[in-house]
Design a protein around this motif. Structure first.
Motif, short mmCIF file in Angstrom:
data_model
loop_
_atom_site.label_atom_id
_atom_site.label_comp_id
_atom_site.label_asym_id
_atom_site.label_seq_id
_atom_site.Cartn_x
_atom_site.Cartn_y
_atom_site.Cartn_z
N HIS A 40 7.31 -5.03 1.41
CA HIS A 40 8.73 -5.21 1.12
C HIS A 40 9.59 -4.12 1.77
CE1 HIS A 40 8.47 -8.44 -1.93
NE2 HIS A 40 7.32 -7.88 -2.27
N HIS A 41 9.03 -2.91 1.85
CA HIS A 41 9.79 -1.77 2.38
C HIS A 41 8.87 -0.98 3.30
CE1 HIS A 41 12.04 1.99 2.57
NE2 HIS A 41 13.07 1.39 1.98
N PRO A 42 8.97 -1.15 4.62
CA PRO A 42 8.05 -0.49 5.56
C PRO A 42 8.09 1.03 5.47
CG PRO A 42 9.25 -2.27 6.64
CD PRO A 42 9.89 -2.09 5.30
N GLY A 43 9.17 1.59 4.96
CA GLY A 43 9.25 3.05 4.86
C GLY A 43 8.59 3.62 3.63
N ALA A 44 8.08 2.76 2.75
CA ALA A 44 7.45 3.26 1.52
C ALA A 44 6.19 4.05 1.84
CB ALA A 44 7.11 2.09 0.60
N ILE A 45 6.00 5.13 1.10
CA ILE A 45 4.79 5.94 1.20
C ILE A 45 3.89 5.56 0.03
CG2 ILE A 45 3.86 8.28 1.16
CD1 ILE A 45 6.68 9.15 2.21
N THR A 46 2.70 5.09 0.32
CA THR A 46 1.80 4.60 -0.71
C THR A 46 0.69 5.61 -0.95
OG1 THR A 46 2.21 2.33 0.02
CG2 THR A 46 0.30 2.70 -1.40
N ILE A 47 0.41 5.89 -2.21
CA ILE A 47 -0.72 6.75 -2.55
C ILE A 47 -1.72 5.95 -3.38
CG2 ILE A 47 0.65 8.85 -2.42
CD1 ILE A 47 0.73 8.93 -5.43
#
Length: 458
Positions: free
Chosen positions: A292-299
């Protein structure tokens, strides 16, 4: 406690290999003990019962039990049969989670910890990792971003879930809390505000404070409050998949609205997916937040799906941020242990996500606690994933219930422990269902007595 011949046979499986049958039995039981599927103190079936169940001779069973005894995994007593033991004595459960500065009290039954036991196959994964380790021991052993094999395996999990990802977007860390610290150190200023959900995971709040940043709580799922808070803060951290402690799962529309808020506000969003693969009933058909949001940082982390003792997590980030994350990582440590990374790589490639047996165990424990709480007149949304139930109590007596529970030999946390500011939520209680169903059955009498003491038994 005794394990039946049929149950033990199902744990051993059908693949007998090419070696002697007694070694297949001994090695299979040893692996089940190491994984926690057969527990310390369990009595094994007698030779007369187990032999026909496995289609072997009684002599074969006797020889297998002898091997287990010699290796320290069993103890034979005249008239009592053969009992499983762990080399070195009783299992050590470690500290309670969420963690604090006090060691866990071994005299208390634990209804604090929301972390399951080790996944079946863990020891086999480490044995495979040991075989691969010589490839790495010729070098210095420092991999600040993680070994290439594990970064590729983690990236593939994102690809499998519909998010194009390559290994150069992955940073391996020492767990999800470490990942939070690395991201905040790399991308935010000291004393910067970080928007968090409340109630939320206490260790996340500690991780934010530990970097010198300021946690700002907003109600879980309240998009308007989230939007308003981001007018004064540029960073947020959310859990959208089986949120801890509420168990809530955000649908795609909620995620899309979040993405629009973040884009409009210029937010640096951190999405904690530690619990994403802990679904228990039907696998959710929702897109990851990074879609949904390519800039999201996922942990993410291996602690809830494989084993907390591995102490491994990861960050998936846009490529242009990986250099800053790598530099921040070196201020925490120089890399995660190679052996653990090799073991996790093996697990992700052969058995990603929750093992089916672990999923069945968690469902059984959830159902027992659910029936208990409903019978007491407590209210909750039945969780279809995650590791705990978040109860609304009939009266604001959560702290009193936790105190009464301790008097009954049961350790648990009041709702206030999950508030970002550590206050309020006395009408709420979290009950993890990560204990095995038979251990939940041991807990329930103490919980019932505590509920009666606190006037919360219906």
């Amino acid at each position: 406690m005794r394990i039946s011949a049929s149950r033990l046979g199902s744990l051993l499986g059908d693949d007998r290999g090419d070696g002697p049958a007694y070694l297949w039995i001994a090695d299979g039981i040893r692996a089940a003990v190491a994984d926690g599927r057969v527990m310390h103190g369990m009595r094994l079936p007698g030779e007369r019962e187990l032999a026909p169940a496995l289609a072997v001779s009684r002599t074969t069973i006797t020889k297998a039990y002898s091997v287990l005894t010699e290796r320290g995994y069993a103890q034979a007593k005249q008239g009592s049969g053969t009992t499983v033991v762990l080399p070195g004595g009783r299992p050590d459960e470690g500290d309670a989670e969420p963690l604090d500065d006090r060691p866990a009290d071994p005299r208390l039954l634990n209804l604090v910890q929301a972390a399951p036991p080790a996944t079946p196959g863990l020891q086999a994964a480490f044995e495979t990792a040991l075989e691969q380790l010589p490839r790495f021991t010729t070098g210095r052993g420092y991999y600040s971003l993680g070994i290439p094999e594990l970064r590729e395996a983690i990236a593939q999990r994102f690809v499998d879930r519909g998010v194009a990802t390559s290994a150069d977007q992955i940073v391996v860390t020492a767990g999800a809390s470490s990942a939070v610290g690395i991201v905040l150190t790399a991308l935010t200023a000291p004393r910067a505000a970080v928007v968090l959900e409340s109630p939320g995971y206490p260790n996340t709040v500690q991780a934010v404070r530990g970097t010198g940043r300021r946690p700002v709580g907003v109600p879980v799922g309240d998009l308007a409050a989230h939007d308003e808070a981001l007018a004064r803060a540029k960073t947020c951290l959310v859990v959208l998949d089986f949120q801890n402690p509420t168990g809530g799962l955000a649908d795609d529309e909620h995620r899309a609205q979040l993405a629009r808020i973040w884009t409009r506000r210029g937010t640096t969003p951190i999405v904690d997916e530690t619990l994403v693969e802990t679904w228990l009933d039907d696998e959710p058909q929702v897109r990851p937040m990074a879609a949904h949001h390519p800039g999201a940082i996922t942990i993410g982390s291996a602690s809830k799906t494989h084993w907390g003792g591995m102490r491994l997590g990861w960050i998936r980030a846009p490529r242009h941020l990986v250099g800053a994350l790598s530099a921040a990582r070196r201020s925490f440590d120089l890399g995660s242990p190679v052996l653990e990374q090799l073991a996790l790589d093996e697990l992700l490639r052969t058995r990603p996500g929750l093992h089916p047996e672990m999923r069945r165990m968690l469902r059984g424990s959830r159902d027992r606690l659910w029936e208990f709480g409903i019978g007491c007149g407590w209210e909750a949304t039945r969780p279809h994933g995650g590791l705990s139930i978040w109860w609304r109590l009939p009266r604001p007596r959560g702290a009193a219930l936790a105190t009464a529970a301790e008097r009954e030999g049961l350790s648990m946390l009041p709702g206030a422990a999950f508030a970002v500011d550590g206050r309020g939520l006395d009408s709420f209680l979290r009950t993890p269902f990560t204990l095995r169903p038979e251990d939940i059955d041991r807990v329930l009498p103490a919980l019932r007595a505590a509920a009666e003491r606190a006037g919360l038994s219906g």
